[in-house]
Design an enzyme around this catalytic site. Structure first.
Site, PDB file in Angstrom:
ATOM      1  N   PHE A 245       0.688  -1.091  -0.133  1.00 49.95           N
ATOM      2  CA  PHE A 245       0.214   0.080   0.119  1.00 49.95           C
ATOM      3  C   PHE A 245       0.899   1.470  -0.011  1.00 49.95           C
ATOM      4  O   PHE A 245       0.510   2.318   0.618  1.00 49.95           O
ATOM      5  CB  PHE A 245      -1.158   0.057   1.324  1.00 49.95           C
ATOM      6  CG  PHE A 245      -1.704  -1.290   1.199  1.00 49.95           C
ATOM      7  CD1 PHE A 245      -2.809  -1.793   0.382  1.00 49.95           C
ATOM      8  CD2 PHE A 245      -1.557  -2.363   2.315  1.00 49.95           C
ATOM      9  CE1 PHE A 245      -3.193  -3.016   0.396  1.00 49.95           C
ATOM     10  CE2 PHE A 245      -2.326  -3.243   2.612  1.00 49.95           C
ATOM     11  CZ  PHE A 245      -3.034  -3.623   1.561  1.00 49.95           C
ATOM     12  N   ILE A 471       2.100  -7.297  -5.120  1.00 55.65           N
ATOM     13  CA  ILE A 471       1.950  -7.046  -3.798  1.00 55.65           C
ATOM     14  C   ILE A 471       0.403  -7.457  -3.358  1.00 55.65           C
ATOM     15  O   ILE A 471      -0.272  -6.862  -2.259  1.00 55.65           O
ATOM     16  CB  ILE A 471       2.230  -5.543  -3.408  1.00 55.65           C
ATOM     17  CG1 ILE A 471       1.267  -4.646  -4.323  1.00 55.65           C
ATOM     18  CG2 ILE A 471       3.644  -5.095  -3.681  1.00 55.65           C
ATOM     19  CD1 ILE A 471       1.320  -3.193  -3.719  1.00 55.65           C
ATOM     20  N   GLY A 514       1.291  -0.464 -12.000  1.00 51.35           N
ATOM     21  CA  GLY A 514       2.111  -1.425 -12.110  1.00 51.35           C
ATOM     22  C   GLY A 514       1.353  -2.283 -13.119  1.00 51.35           C
ATOM     23  O   GLY A 514       2.107  -2.709 -13.958  1.00 51.35           O
ATOM     24  N   ARG A 618      -9.170  -0.967 -20.254  1.00 54.32           N
ATOM     25  CA  ARG A 618      -9.339  -2.519 -20.574  1.00 54.32           C
ATOM     26  C   ARG A 618      -9.044  -2.930 -19.126  1.00 54.32           C
ATOM     27  O   ARG A 618      -7.982  -2.817 -18.593  1.00 54.32           O
ATOM     28  CB  ARG A 618      -8.331  -2.959 -21.593  1.00 54.32           C
ATOM     29  CG  ARG A 618      -8.398  -4.542 -21.649  1.00 54.32           C
ATOM     30  CD  ARG A 618      -7.699  -4.990 -22.898  1.00 54.32           C
ATOM     31  NE  ARG A 618      -8.409  -4.802 -24.114  1.00 54.32           N
ATOM     32  CZ  ARG A 618      -7.871  -4.646 -25.224  1.00 54.32           C
ATOM     33  NH1 ARG A 618      -6.817  -4.639 -25.357  1.00 54.32           N
ATOM     34  NH2 ARG A 618      -8.791  -4.722 -26.386  1.00 54.32           N
ATOM     35  N   ASN A 621      -8.031  -8.633 -16.139  1.00 52.54           N
ATOM     36  CA  ASN A 621      -8.355  -9.675 -15.557  1.00 52.54           C
ATOM     37  C   ASN A 621      -9.665  -9.235 -14.266  1.00 52.54           C
ATOM     38  O   ASN A 621      -9.138  -8.630 -13.517  1.00 52.54           O
ATOM     39  CB  ASN A 621      -7.186 -10.382 -14.619  1.00 52.54           C
ATOM     40  CG  ASN A 621      -7.973 -11.708 -14.095  1.00 52.54           C
ATOM     41  OD1 ASN A 621      -9.157 -11.766 -13.734  1.00 52.54           O
ATOM     42  ND2 ASN A 621      -7.008 -12.489 -13.516  1.00 52.54           N
ATOM     43  N   THR A 624      -9.262 -10.385 -10.646  1.00 52.57           N
ATOM     44  CA  THR A 624      -8.084  -9.597  -9.663  1.00 52.57           C
ATOM     45  C   THR A 624      -8.413  -7.951  -9.606  1.00 52.57           C
ATOM     46  O   THR A 624      -8.070  -7.409  -8.521  1.00 52.57           O
ATOM     47  CB  THR A 624      -6.633  -9.893 -10.025  1.00 52.57           C
ATOM     48  OG1 THR A 624      -6.627  -9.647 -11.696  1.00 52.57           O
ATOM     49  CG2 THR A 624      -6.316 -11.261  -9.763  1.00 52.57           C
ATOM     50  N   LYS A 691      -5.590   0.706 -18.090  1.00 57.66           N
ATOM     51  CA  LYS A 691      -5.087   1.851 -17.073  1.00 57.66           C
ATOM     52  C   LYS A 691      -5.088   1.212 -15.527  1.00 57.66           C
ATOM     53  O   LYS A 691      -5.300   0.137 -15.520  1.00 57.66           O
ATOM     54  CB  LYS A 691      -5.992   3.037 -17.162  1.00 57.66           C
ATOM     55  CG  LYS A 691      -5.756   3.811 -18.485  1.00 57.66           C
ATOM     56  CD  LYS A 691      -6.571   5.332 -18.333  1.00 57.66           C
ATOM     57  CE  LYS A 691      -8.145   5.090 -18.754  1.00 57.66           C
ATOM     58  NZ  LYS A 691      -8.637   6.316 -19.176  1.00 57.66           N
ATOM     59  N   GLU A 695      -6.127   2.167  -7.279  1.00 57.99           N
ATOM     60  CA  GLU A 695      -6.138   3.346  -6.463  1.00 57.99           C
ATOM     61  C   GLU A 695      -7.365   4.028  -6.464  1.00 57.99           C
ATOM     62  O   GLU A 695      -8.108   4.647  -5.662  1.00 57.99           O
ATOM     63  CB  GLU A 695      -5.116   4.156  -6.355  1.00 57.99           C
ATOM     64  CG  GLU A 695      -3.692   3.477  -5.911  1.00 57.99           C
ATOM     65  CD  GLU A 695      -2.321   4.340  -5.872  1.00 57.99           C
ATOM     66  OE1 GLU A 695      -1.421   3.939  -5.239  1.00 57.99           O
ATOM     67  OE2 GLU A 695      -2.459   5.460  -6.689  1.00 57.99           O
TER      68      GLU A 695
END
Lengths: 734, 169
Positions: A245, A471, A514, A618, A621, A624, A691, A695
């Site tokens: 975080f 993470i 990420g 897009r 997944n 997740t 993108k 957050e």
């Protein structure tokens, strides 16, 4: 690969693997206890000694003297490292306060010693025998007291402390409808489940650190700088990270002390920062005081919007950039923002999930709710009237994609927003006052260079290596999906290896950059590998298909692995970006909806329903990505209702420095959560057209709760967290 | 130093330990069963949850030498990556985790919670102490609240547990 023109059709658009809800490929390891975190490499290095950290007991001042004699003679003691005997240490680029204090102390629980012993129990016992005499100095610990003396911090590139467009003061003064309100957000802790931990082993002057870190390249550099080593002598290994975080973006004391301890002990040493030290020793999200002024016409159009924020930090620390989103989120011809920074002697403030926007949106989105009410407008309608498809400071600069209003409208329909009674305090369900709240979600999309290496073996297995970290974000899985899509193999034929400084440098994990960047780096490497495969197999055609483990052109089809029949084929590349982020503002958008109940007698708040609608390019997944969003919504509930590092303003430390005192949401606090992802691809962002999402899910959640509490009770709380004491004396009559 | 012998995941293990060694550190540092996690070492987070004699406990809050002759089940004993326990498989299916650090504790707790409900053990939110407790959403969330997940996978964890329990979430 340089990405400097908008993406056109590419192999990712096949969407055979990308875009499908896919279980984590590291899931079986994590759920069976086989994933190896930093402190858990028991076979390598062999038989490590144990380090235990001693933290400073003052916030500011000096160590007058240290008596190590009793600790040194304790059973099992191998070494004690302090600033006095550690040798000369540098300071990394990314940490503000030094990681081993002494003789000067910069903040409470700054590490002052590491005690190394044969066993954990011996190290812990001996650490209690280290006697330190301090000469405490007077410090500043109170942000509200430091507010008037706060200074303008230096700017960085486009990030300037003061911005102004048009005539804000004039336009605000002449607005028929005005809001001028001040909001506060407290210091918050990352409180990730895995404590900062490292194991260090030296071979001559070469250091290997098994650690828990989000940004491998940054931290490798800072280890080298701190210890005075050439960077190539430092190896970091961090394949599994028990949450970060933002708290593990940087080099921290555990890694430095493990390295110093191992050097002093002449054997491998492992150090896990004790949980009660973490809250004051490491970084936190700084508290803010935010003043927001909004002026609008009776038509509900904003004519003036101003946002000022005060935060504190140690000398050379940075401000919490809580005004960031206000420069971009809503229209309005006259605008201003200002950041001011007070010097405080509290622990180091630094990035925590969505730095800037998370606390900024906590304030701005209450202000928007308040303003909508003054205008007699539905809060969604008010936001829609002030939507902008261009950067309001630079109208010739469009957003690459902006579906904020769509998120709000779709969410409203799904959530049953029309059932909300706009008049507060009117909805009852037994002893519960029921309220609904909404807030916009906003967070910028950041482009960062990211590299990867891809290898193909004769069995047709594709191995990806990058120093990218996972993470909990799902990096392993989306990187495997990317390679599978690009090379035309099933997911089971992809091996992903992450978190090792010997791999190509990636974007790392932070700032929700990420996923998009690291997969784009893998895309770039795969493009190269496809070329190498084609060349090896003697395909000349431009129209080559990589599908089902076969390489096909025209009527010739060859198994992919055949390209590696006489030796492994490898390719390495990075994604680098042109100026598409300059010509187009790239941001992610969403809407958060909350329904909660407030006990009419006790003011206890219970969240009943939550929905997030996100437009974030897009979705690589959906499984997740959804987990990222519901996790962020959960953290937003914490920010709204409970999370606050309580400052002892006399002694200068966070009092509630463990997981019992620093309350975070538990199972009982969180209802079923829903998410919706809008169908969106953003060709300006990358070849992946993706993108960030991790957050976005946090930004605005707390305000949606605050607005729901207001809707339930008619009580407007502007000081987070919204605890019972702030409601009880004002509750409506039962 | 003292010797202690207990069964871990079906295997009898004898250890010579510093008497200050917690059950958690005995598992992690001496038996190298690092699936059981140390999140706080103070009984505040639940990451170290293991099942001893059929009951879930925080292994950081108990000394290893107190468990002579007892039976300990850790996350490694529930299943392997190749043969996952139904609860482990359900956590993967419902993405009931992210970073994975609280996960072994959540799973051990979840397995034990279902047994507690089956055994009729009431909780703080059980309405009628004379009736058999049911696995309602409220019961599940109350009983699991000793296991913190900072990644915030609670909603998914609840789905995983209810699926294993044979109920709809």
């Amino acid at each position: 690969m340089k990405f400097d023109t908008p993406a056109t059709t590419n192999p990712i658009d096949q969407l055979k693997v990308i875009g499908h809800a896919t279980s984590r490929i590291d899931g079986p390891l994590k759920t069976t206890g086989r994933a190896t975190y930093a402190y858990e490499w028991h076979d390598r290095p062999a038989s490590p000694a144990y380090g235990y950290i001693v933290g400073a007991a003052i916030a500011k001042g000096r160590i007058a003297s240290m008596d190590l004699s009793r600790a040194r003679s304790a059973p099992g003691i191998i070494a004690i490292v302090t600033a006095e005997n550690a040798g000369k240490l540098g300071k990394g680029n990314y940490n503000t306060a030094k990681l081993l204090g002494g003789p000067d102390i910069d903040h409470y629980h700054q590490a002052v010693a590491v005690v190394v012993a044969e066993t954990f129990e011996q190290a812990r016992a001996a650490a209690q025998l280290v006697k330190v005499d301090y000469a405490a100095a007077k410090g500043s610990f109170d942000l509200s007291a430091g507010r008037d003396g706060a200074a303008k911090p230096p700017g960085r590139g486009d990030d300037q402390p003061d911005t102004t467009v048009g005539d804000f003061p004039g336009a605000f003064a002449s607005s028929p409808v005005q809001l001028d309100a001040t909001y506060t957000t407290p210091d918050q802790a990352h409180a990730m489940m895995e404590p900062h931990a490292s194991m260090a082993a030296w071979e001559g002057d070469k250091l290997t650190l098994w650690t828990s870190n989000q940004m491998i390249a940054w931290t490798t550099g800072d280890v080298a700088k701190t210890l005075g080593l050439p960077k190539e002598n430092v190896r970091l290994i961090s394949p599994f990270i028990g949450g970060g975080f933002g708290g593990k973006l940087f080099l921290r004391a555990d890694a430095v002390l493990a390295a110093l301890g191992a050097r002093a002990a002449n054997r491998p040493v492992k150090v896990a920062m004790q949980r009660p030290l973490m809250f004051n020793n490491t970084t936190h999200r700084p508290a803010t005081i935010q003043r927001i002024r909004i002026g609008a016409g009776r038509d509900g159009k904003i004519t003036a919007i101003g946002h000022e924020s005060w935060s504190g930090n140690l000398p050379e620390g940075r401000p919490e950039t809580a005004v960031q989103q206000t420069r971009l989120l809503y229209a309005g011809e006259n605008r201003m923002t200002a950041l001011r920074l007070a010097m405080l002697d509290l622990p180091e403030g630094n990035a925590m999930r969505a730095p800037g926007e998370a606390p900024g949106m906590m304030a701005l989105e209450i202000a928007m709710d308040e303003m909508a009410e003054r205008l007699g407008l539905d809060p969604i309608e008010f936001r829609a009237r002030n939507d902008t498809q261009v950067d309001p400071e630079h109208p010739n600069r469009p957003f690459s994609q902006r579906q904020l209003v769509e998120c709000m409208r779709i969410g409203a329909e799904r959530f049953g927003w029309n059932k909300r009674n706009a008049e507060p305090g009117k909805q009852r369900d037994g002893r519960w006052l029921i309220g609904m709240g909404v807030a916009a979600a906003f967070r910028n999309n950041l482009l960062m260079k990211s590299g990867a290496r891809v290898r193909l073996d004769r069995g047709g297995t594709v191995t990806v290596e990058t120093d990218m970290t996972d993470i909990g974000t799902g990096s392993y899985t989306i990187i495997a999906q990317t390679a599978a899509e690009m090379m035309g193999v099933p997911l089971e034929k992809v091996v992903v290896r992450l978190g090792d400084s010997s791999f190509p440098v990636s974007a790392g994990s932070g700032g929700q950059f990420g996923a998009n960047n690291s997969t784009s780096g893998v895309y770039a490497a795969c493009v190269k590998l496809r070329e190498a495969v084609a060349q090896k197999l003697g395909f000349n055609s431009a129209e080559i298909a990589f599908t089902d483990g076969q390489v096909t052109a025209g009527n010739r089809s060859v198994p992919l692995g055949q390209a590696a029949s006489d030796g492994e084929l490898a390719a390495e590349d990075s994604i680098e970006y042109g100026d598409l982020a300059k010509t187009h503002q790239q941001s992610t958008f969403g809407a958060h909806f909350v329904e909660l109940g407030v006990d009419v007698a006790t003011a206890e708040i219970r969240v009943r329903r939550m929905l997030a609608v996100c437009a974030a390019g897009r979705i690589l997944n959906p499984t997740t990505a959804r987990s990222q969003v519901i996790g962020a919504m959960t953290m937003g509930v914490g920010a709204a209702l409970m999370e606050e590092l309580a400052v002892d303003k006399r002694s200068g430390f966070f009092v509630n420095h463990d997981l019992a005192g620093y309350e975070v949401p538990v199972h009982a606090d969180i209802p079923h959560q829903d998410t919706i992802f809008l169908d969106e691809t953003d060709p300006m962002s990358s070849p992946m057209k993706a993108k960030g999402i991790g957050e976005l899910g946090l930004c605005g959640v707390a305000a949606a709760l605050a607005n729901a509490v207001y809707n339930a009770t008619g009580i407007r709380v502007r000081e987070y967290p919204i605890t019972l004491d702030k409601l009880l004396h004002r509750m409506p009559d039962a | 130093m003292a010797t202690v012998s207990f069964s871990v995941n079906g295997e009898v293990r004898a250890l010579k330990l510093d008497t200050r060694t917690t059950l958690l550190d005995a598992l992690r540092e001496h038996l190298h069963l690092t699936g059981t996690k140390k999140g706080c070492d103070h009984g505040q987070c639940g990451a170290c949850t293991v099942i001893v004699g059929g009951q879930r406990i925080n292994s950081c809050l108990t000394l290893a030498v107190m468990h002579e002759g007892e039976t300990v089940t850790t996350i490694e004993g529930l299943g392997t990556p190749e043969h996952m326990h139904p609860m482990q498989a359900a956590f993967v299916k419902h993405d009931g985790f992210q970073c994975g650090y609280c996960t072994p504790g959540q799973i051990c707790s979840a397995v034990a919670v279902l047994d507690e409900i089956k055994a009729g053990i009431p909780s703080h939110v059980t309405g009628d102490l004379n009736a058999a407790p049911q696995l309602t959403n409220t019961e599940l969330r109350e009983r699991m609240s000793g296991n913190i997940c900072r990644c915030g996978a609670y909603s998914n964890i609840a789905e995983a547990i209810t699926e294993v329990a044979g109920r709809r979430a």
